[in-house]
Design an enzyme around this catalytic site. Structure first.
Site, PDB file in Angstrom:
ATOM      1  N   ASN A  18      44.236  30.841 -18.565  1.00 45.61           N
ATOM      2  CA  ASN A  18      43.997  29.581 -17.859  1.00 45.61           C
ATOM      3  C   ASN A  18      42.802  28.865 -18.510  1.00 45.61           C
ATOM      4  O   ASN A  18      41.666  29.318 -18.392  1.00 45.61           O
ATOM      5  CB  ASN A  18      43.727  29.929 -16.390  1.00 45.61           C
ATOM      6  N   GLY A  20      41.068  26.283 -17.834  1.00 49.55           N
ATOM      7  CA  GLY A  20      40.008  25.869 -16.907  1.00 49.55           C
ATOM      8  C   GLY A  20      39.052  27.014 -16.623  1.00 49.55           C
ATOM      9  O   GLY A  20      37.832  26.861 -16.641  1.00 49.55           O
ATOM     10  N   ASP A  77      39.912  37.660 -10.598  1.00 45.00           N
ATOM     11  CA  ASP A  77      41.087  37.525  -9.737  1.00 45.00           C
ATOM     12  C   ASP A  77      40.598  37.006  -8.391  1.00 45.00           C
ATOM     13  O   ASP A  77      39.589  37.483  -7.878  1.00 45.00           O
ATOM     14  CB  ASP A  77      41.819  38.854  -9.563  1.00 45.00           C
ATOM     15  N   PHE A 163      41.022  22.323  -6.596  1.00 43.09           N
ATOM     16  CA  PHE A 163      42.389  22.761  -6.888  1.00 43.09           C
ATOM     17  C   PHE A 163      42.845  23.711  -5.784  1.00 43.09           C
ATOM     18  O   PHE A 163      42.096  24.017  -4.862  1.00 43.09           O
ATOM     19  CB  PHE A 163      42.447  23.448  -8.262  1.00 43.09           C
ATOM     20  N   TYR A 165      43.838  25.671  -2.761  1.00 40.95           N
ATOM     21  CA  TYR A 165      43.735  25.486  -1.314  1.00 40.95           C
ATOM     22  C   TYR A 165      42.468  24.723  -0.909  1.00 40.95           C
ATOM     23  O   TYR A 165      42.164  24.621   0.281  1.00 40.95           O
ATOM     24  CB  TYR A 165      43.754  26.856  -0.622  1.00 40.95           C
ATOM     25  N   ASP A 166      41.731  24.167  -1.879  1.00 41.64           N
ATOM     26  CA  ASP A 166      40.463  23.484  -1.582  1.00 41.64           C
ATOM     27  C   ASP A 166      40.568  22.431  -0.479  1.00 41.64           C
ATOM     28  O   ASP A 166      39.666  22.341   0.360  1.00 41.64           O
ATOM     29  CB  ASP A 166      39.901  22.824  -2.851  1.00 41.64           C
ATOM     30  N   HIS A 191      32.788  31.403  -3.963  1.00 49.02           N
ATOM     31  CA  HIS A 191      33.051  32.832  -4.146  1.00 49.02           C
ATOM     32  C   HIS A 191      32.850  33.234  -5.603  1.00 49.02           C
ATOM     33  O   HIS A 191      32.265  34.270  -5.910  1.00 49.02           O
ATOM     34  CB  HIS A 191      34.481  33.132  -3.681  1.00 49.02           C
TER      35      HIS A 191
HETATM   36  P1  IMP Z   1      44.392  33.881  -9.962  1.00 50.41           P
HETATM   37  O1  IMP Z   1      44.302  32.910 -11.084  1.00 50.41           O
HETATM   38  O2  IMP Z   1      45.476  34.880 -10.053  1.00 50.41           O
HETATM   39  O3  IMP Z   1      43.059  34.504  -9.653  1.00 50.41           O
HETATM   40  O4  IMP Z   1      44.839  33.001  -8.700  1.00 50.41           O
HETATM   41  C1  IMP Z   1      43.951  32.498  -7.793  1.00 50.41           C
HETATM   42  C2  IMP Z   1      44.652  31.536  -6.835  1.00 50.41           C
HETATM   43  O5  IMP Z   1      43.900  31.512  -5.628  1.00 50.41           O
HETATM   44  C3  IMP Z   1      44.650  30.105  -7.357  1.00 50.41           C
HETATM   45  O6  IMP Z   1      45.878  29.742  -7.906  1.00 50.41           O
HETATM   46  C4  IMP Z   1      44.384  29.280  -6.098  1.00 50.41           C
HETATM   47  O7  IMP Z   1      45.576  28.995  -5.463  1.00 50.41           O
HETATM   48  C5  IMP Z   1      43.600  30.216  -5.214  1.00 50.41           C
HETATM   49  N1  IMP Z   1      42.163  29.979  -5.391  1.00 50.41           N
HETATM   50  C6  IMP Z   1      41.272  30.780  -6.019  1.00 50.41           C
HETATM   51  N2  IMP Z   1      40.045  30.221  -6.033  1.00 50.41           N
HETATM   52  C7  IMP Z   1      40.187  29.033  -5.416  1.00 50.41           C
HETATM   53  C8  IMP Z   1      39.265  27.969  -5.143  1.00 50.41           C
HETATM   54  O8  IMP Z   1      38.079  27.983  -5.495  1.00 50.41           O
HETATM   55  N3  IMP Z   1      39.791  26.917  -4.501  1.00 50.41           N
HETATM   56  C9  IMP Z   1      41.074  26.824  -4.120  1.00 50.41           C
HETATM   57  N4  IMP Z   1      41.969  27.764  -4.367  1.00 50.41           N
HETATM   58  C10 IMP Z   1      41.524  28.875  -5.002  1.00 50.41           C
END
Ligand code: IMP
Length: 216
Positions: A18, A20, A77, A163, A165-166, A191
């Site tokens: 990713n 970003g 994660d 992004f 669920y913000d 977090h």
């Molecule tokens: P990962 O990339 O597998 O860790 O997926 C994390 C998922 O959790 C993201 O696609 C978001 O949907 C959600 N998420 C994690 N951190 C945030 C945040 O800071 N704001 C909003 N959604 C978050």
């Protein structure tokens, strides 16, 4: 453990495809003189996230990248845990967005499930974001740091910053959602920021920005 530290001039793989996330981690590491390369740039395979906790998924991603690259690797994660939904979507937060990464639909599902449970007060709609960060070395040593931010969920979603669920998450002590806040304000309390702070203190040598210290 003395050897589980990073010093100026060290290179690190960011175990993420990713862009970003990779950029955010690069910026974090820059003051410490640690260079970041992405798992994507090294063409490393993306392991399946088969863990049942954020920490387990962060660990398997970091260990796989460290082993494949021969460099220390850092992974993250993260996700949203809703108390009234027994912690869902949790480790499935990204997957609730589906292949199209449709978080309007994912937020609508959270709201539907909360409504089914009659959760209509801020107290009944408590939630937190969690981030687990793992640093792993090619030999298999690893450590994980976890950060959380607590708050409650609102409906309808508000704001177009951020992004995932913000737009439905209001952190404790604030009235704005993460989607309405300036990104710098969110990043200071998130977090991920909390997990990064623990990682920095444990693993990185002092930066050149005057922050930190060795602690007690
Ligand atoms: P990962 O990339 O597998 O860790 O997926 C994390 C998922 O959790 C993201 O696609 C978001 O949907 C959600 N998420 C994690 N951190 C945030 C945040 O800071 N704001 C909003 N959604 C978050």
């Amino acid at each position: 453990m003395a050897e589980m530290r990073l010093a100026r001039g060290d290179r690190l793989v960011v175990a993420s495809h990713n862009p970003g996330k990779v950029r955010e981690i690069e910026e974090l590491l820059a003051p410490y003189g640690v260079a970041a390369v992405s798992a994507g740039a090294l063409d490393l395979p993306e392991p399946e996230e088969t863990g049942t906790t954020f920490a387990a998924n962060a660990e398997l991603k970091a260990l796989a990248a460290a082993q494949a690259s021969g460099l220390p690797a850092l992974s993250d994660d993260s996700g949203l845990e809703v108390e009234a939904l027994d912690g869902a979507p949790g480790i499935y937060s990204a997957r609730w967005g589906g292949a199209a990464k449709d978080f309007d639909a994912a937020m609508a599902r959270v709201e539907r499930e909360l409504a089914e449970r009659g959760a209509d007060s801020p107290e009944a709609r408590r939630a937190n974001f969690t981030s687990a960060l793992t640093i792993a070395w090619p030999g298999g040593d690893h450590a994980t740091y976890e950060g959380k931010v607590f708050g409650h969920l609102v409906w309808p979603p508000r704001g177009s910053q951020g992004f995932g669920y913000d737009p439905m998450f209001v952190p404790e002590g604030y009235n704005e959602t993460f989607g309405e806040m300036e990104p710098a304000q969110k990043h200071a309390m998130s977090h991920r920021a909390r997990a990064f702070a623990l990682f920095v203190r444990a693993v990185l040598d002092d930066g050149d920005d005057g922050g930190g210290g060795e602690g007690a």
